[in-house]
Design a protein around this motif. Sequence first.
Motif, short mmCIF file in Angstrom:
data_model
loop_
_atom_site.label_atom_id
_atom_site.label_comp_id
_atom_site.label_asym_id
_atom_site.label_seq_id
_atom_site.Cartn_x
_atom_site.Cartn_y
_atom_site.Cartn_z
N ARG A 99 0.91 -1.29 -0.03
CA ARG A 99 0.04 0.07 -0.06
C ARG A 99 0.93 1.16 -0.08
NH1 ARG A 99 -2.61 3.84 -0.73
NH2 ARG A 99 -4.68 4.35 0.45
N GLY A 100 2.23 0.97 0.22
CA GLY A 100 3.05 2.28 0.07
C GLY A 100 3.28 2.75 1.51
N THR B 163 -4.02 -3.92 10.35
CA THR B 163 -4.30 -5.46 11.12
C THR B 163 -4.25 -6.49 10.08
OG1 THR B 163 -5.84 -4.17 12.65
CG2 THR B 163 -6.33 -6.52 12.37
N VAL B 164 -4.71 -6.43 9.01
CA VAL B 164 -4.77 -7.57 8.08
C VAL B 164 -3.23 -7.92 7.71
CG1 VAL B 164 -4.98 -7.96 5.39
CG2 VAL B 164 -6.97 -6.98 7.02
N MET C 21 -7.71 -7.09 0.03
CA MET C 21 -8.11 -8.14 -0.76
C MET C 21 -7.32 -8.71 -1.45
SD MET C 21 -10.98 -8.98 0.40
CE MET C 21 -11.27 -10.35 -0.72
N LYS C 22 -6.36 -7.87 -2.41
CA LYS C 22 -5.49 -8.60 -3.30
C LYS C 22 -4.22 -9.31 -2.36
CE LYS C 22 -2.01 -6.78 -7.01
NZ LYS C 22 -0.93 -7.19 -6.25
N LEU C 23 -3.86 -8.72 -1.50
CA LEU C 23 -3.09 -9.09 -0.54
C LEU C 23 -3.52 -10.76 0.10
CD1 LEU C 23 -0.27 -8.62 1.24
CD2 LEU C 23 -1.82 -7.64 2.94
N ALA D 152 -3.62 -16.52 -0.43
CA ALA D 152 -4.32 -17.76 -0.32
C ALA D 152 -3.78 -18.66 -1.54
CB ALA D 152 -6.10 -17.67 -0.21
N VAL D 153 -3.79 -17.91 -2.55
CA VAL D 153 -3.35 -18.66 -3.81
C VAL D 153 -1.95 -19.29 -3.57
CG1 VAL D 153 -3.04 -18.37 -6.31
CG2 VAL D 153 -4.92 -17.40 -5.36
#
Length: 147
Positions: free
Chosen positions: A20-21, A65-66, A99-101, A106-107
């Motif tokens: 996110r920079g 937090t994520v 969400m991308k992170l 997950a992938v």
Amino acid sequence: VVSTQSTGINYFFIMNLSQRGYTGKLRVDHDKKLLEMQLNVDTSGASQDTHDVRSLSGGERSFSTVCFICSLWNLMESPFRCLDEFDVFMDLMNRKVAMKLLVEHAVQNQQLRQYILFTPQDMSHFNKKFKNMKIMQLEAPERNDDE
């Protein structure tokens, strides 16, 4: 071992924030049983100051937090990873990056773990991008406005 884990969590935390920079660090004092999180969310580079998490906006705090949770996940073994409404207080940009992170995490680990993410947001666009992902969307609840 504990020091190595603390270093690993801090490393992954820094890497996740950089998506996110943002910049920041975790300081773990095992003797005092203290975890301190410092962040700099100024993406312009004008400020070098790190801030206590309590001074951040709701979206910035949720995103950090994520990042912290993903950092912990990198160093722990568990067949299931679940998050519930983690993005509720995030603005659009923080939500998109978070969400991308999470989806990329997950992938990368799909052979070993199952991820369950609950969100009120529409995630159908991820179905086109990631073939092994199953998105289940629930019907909106019926609300009785008369009460």
